[in-house]
Design a protein around this motif. Sequence first.
Motif, PDB file in Angstrom:
ATOM      1  N   THR A  43       0.763  -1.469   0.038  1.00  0.00           N
ATOM      2  CA  THR A  43       0.317  -0.061   0.104  1.00  0.00           C
ATOM      3  C   THR A  43       0.929   1.264   0.185  1.00  0.00           C
ATOM      4  O   THR A  43       0.504   2.266  -0.451  1.00  0.00           O
ATOM      5  CB  THR A  43      -0.553  -0.194   1.279  1.00  0.00           C
ATOM      6  N   LEU A  44       1.818   1.128   0.492  1.00  0.00           N
ATOM      7  CA  LEU A  44       2.703   2.486   0.158  1.00  0.00           C
ATOM      8  C   LEU A  44       3.642   2.950  -0.862  1.00  0.00           C
ATOM      9  O   LEU A  44       3.461   3.798  -1.601  1.00  0.00           O
ATOM     10  CB  LEU A  44       4.058   2.249   1.415  1.00  0.00           C
ATOM     11  N   LYS A  45       4.308   1.586  -0.936  1.00  0.00           N
ATOM     12  CA  LYS A  45       4.120   1.464  -3.102  1.00  0.00           C
ATOM     13  C   LYS A  45       3.721   1.863  -3.303  1.00  0.00           C
ATOM     14  O   LYS A  45       4.054   2.893  -4.859  1.00  0.00           O
ATOM     15  CB  LYS A  45       4.821   0.479  -3.017  1.00  0.00           C
ATOM     16  N   ALA A  46       2.143   1.836  -2.915  1.00  0.00           N
ATOM     17  CA  ALA A  46       1.297   2.245  -4.595  1.00  0.00           C
ATOM     18  C   ALA A  46       0.602   3.481  -4.320  1.00  0.00           C
ATOM     19  O   ALA A  46      -0.344   4.341  -4.698  1.00  0.00           O
ATOM     20  CB  ALA A  46       0.083   1.549  -4.279  1.00  0.00           C
ATOM     21  N   GLY A  47       1.810   4.007  -3.060  1.00  0.00           N
ATOM     22  CA  GLY A  47       1.336   6.259  -2.604  1.00  0.00           C
ATOM     23  C   GLY A  47       0.186   5.565  -2.356  1.00  0.00           C
ATOM     24  O   GLY A  47      -0.008   7.748  -1.472  1.00  0.00           O
ATOM     25  N   LYS A  48       0.349   5.361  -1.260  1.00  0.00           N
ATOM     26  CA  LYS A  48      -1.085   5.462  -0.172  1.00  0.00           C
ATOM     27  C   LYS A  48      -0.580   5.317   1.240  1.00  0.00           C
ATOM     28  O   LYS A  48      -1.511   4.394   2.001  1.00  0.00           O
ATOM     29  CB  LYS A  48      -2.081   4.431  -0.312  1.00  0.00           C
ATOM     30  N   GLY A  49       0.089   6.437   2.102  1.00  0.00           N
ATOM     31  CA  GLY A  49       0.987   6.008   3.175  1.00  0.00           C
ATOM     32  C   GLY A  49       0.024   6.367   4.508  1.00  0.00           C
ATOM     33  O   GLY A  49      -0.501   5.340   5.295  1.00  0.00           O
ATOM     34  N   GLY A  50      -0.972   6.692   4.083  1.00  0.00           N
ATOM     35  CA  GLY A  50      -1.670   7.461   4.910  1.00  0.00           C
ATOM     36  C   GLY A  50      -2.825   5.736   5.371  1.00  0.00           C
ATOM     37  O   GLY A  50      -3.016   5.507   6.279  1.00  0.00           O
ATOM     38  N   GLN A  51      -3.423   5.445   3.897  1.00  0.00           N
ATOM     39  CA  GLN A  51      -4.369   4.300   4.233  1.00  0.00           C
ATOM     40  C   GLN A  51      -3.183   3.175   4.588  1.00  0.00           C
ATOM     41  O   GLN A  51      -4.177   2.108   5.425  1.00  0.00           O
ATOM     42  CB  GLN A  51      -4.514   3.553   2.939  1.00  0.00           C
ATOM     43  N   ALA A  52      -2.241   3.351   4.515  1.00  0.00           N
ATOM     44  CA  ALA A  52      -1.378   1.583   4.453  1.00  0.00           C
ATOM     45  C   ALA A  52      -1.305   1.920   6.156  1.00  0.00           C
ATOM     46  O   ALA A  52      -1.034   1.045   7.263  1.00  0.00           O
ATOM     47  CB  ALA A  52       0.056   1.681   4.313  1.00  0.00           C
ATOM     48  N   VAL A  53      -1.053   3.259   7.451  1.00  0.00           N
ATOM     49  CA  VAL A  53      -0.466   3.458   8.136  1.00  0.00           C
ATOM     50  C   VAL A  53      -2.154   2.926   9.001  1.00  0.00           C
ATOM     51  O   VAL A  53      -1.810   1.994  10.090  1.00  0.00           O
ATOM     52  CB  VAL A  53      -0.785   4.699   8.646  1.00  0.00           C
ATOM     53  N   GLU A  54      -3.190   3.236   8.479  1.00  0.00           N
ATOM     54  CA  GLU A  54      -4.829   2.989   9.544  1.00  0.00           C
ATOM     55  C   GLU A  54      -5.029   1.085   9.368  1.00  0.00           C
ATOM     56  O   GLU A  54      -5.075   1.363  10.233  1.00  0.00           O
ATOM     57  CB  GLU A  54      -5.809   3.907   8.430  1.00  0.00           C
ATOM     58  N   GLU A  55      -4.735   0.567   7.676  1.00  0.00           N
ATOM     59  CA  GLU A  55      -4.736  -0.633   8.116  1.00  0.00           C
ATOM     60  C   GLU A  55      -3.820  -1.608   9.153  1.00  0.00           C
ATOM     61  O   GLU A  55      -4.605  -2.450   9.641  1.00  0.00           O
ATOM     62  CB  GLU A  55      -4.609  -0.984   6.685  1.00  0.00           C
TER      63      GLU A  55
END
Length: 145
Positions: A43-55
């Motif tokens: 998810t981080l690689k997909a450019g979604k840092g906030g989503q990665a942390v929340e999940e």
Amino acid sequence: MRRTMIFALAGLALAGPLPVAAAPAVQKEATAADGQVQLFLATLKAGKGGQAVEELMAASPLWAKHAGFSEQMTGQIDAAVKAYGPVISYERVSTANVGTMATREYYLVQHRDMVTRWEFDLVRTPSGWNVGFFGFTDQPNTWFS
């Protein structure tokens, strides 16, 4: 030859007990939490840092109770991406066990202009394996012993 073997055995006896590696089952069990780590990094690689942390935090009862940490970590990730560019790839570089209840994994994360090192500490709780700690550093001089 016999004298050499006796000295070698004596040397082993004087060296003390050898460390015992965690059973392969421990590593196999930890793969449930490792799946959380892999999803986080993808998810981080997909450019979604906030989503990665929340999940990742939502998947762990340990982190779900840490109010404010999600925003702080997301801010640090956003700052790293702004400074070093998007995440291009990642690789696990080491795994270490402490007994049967804790595993530490280090990953190198390749940004466009820099490499960061992520640490994930996985802990076995009565409800299963969870991420007990995660974070990253951009200080390569601290990565070597």
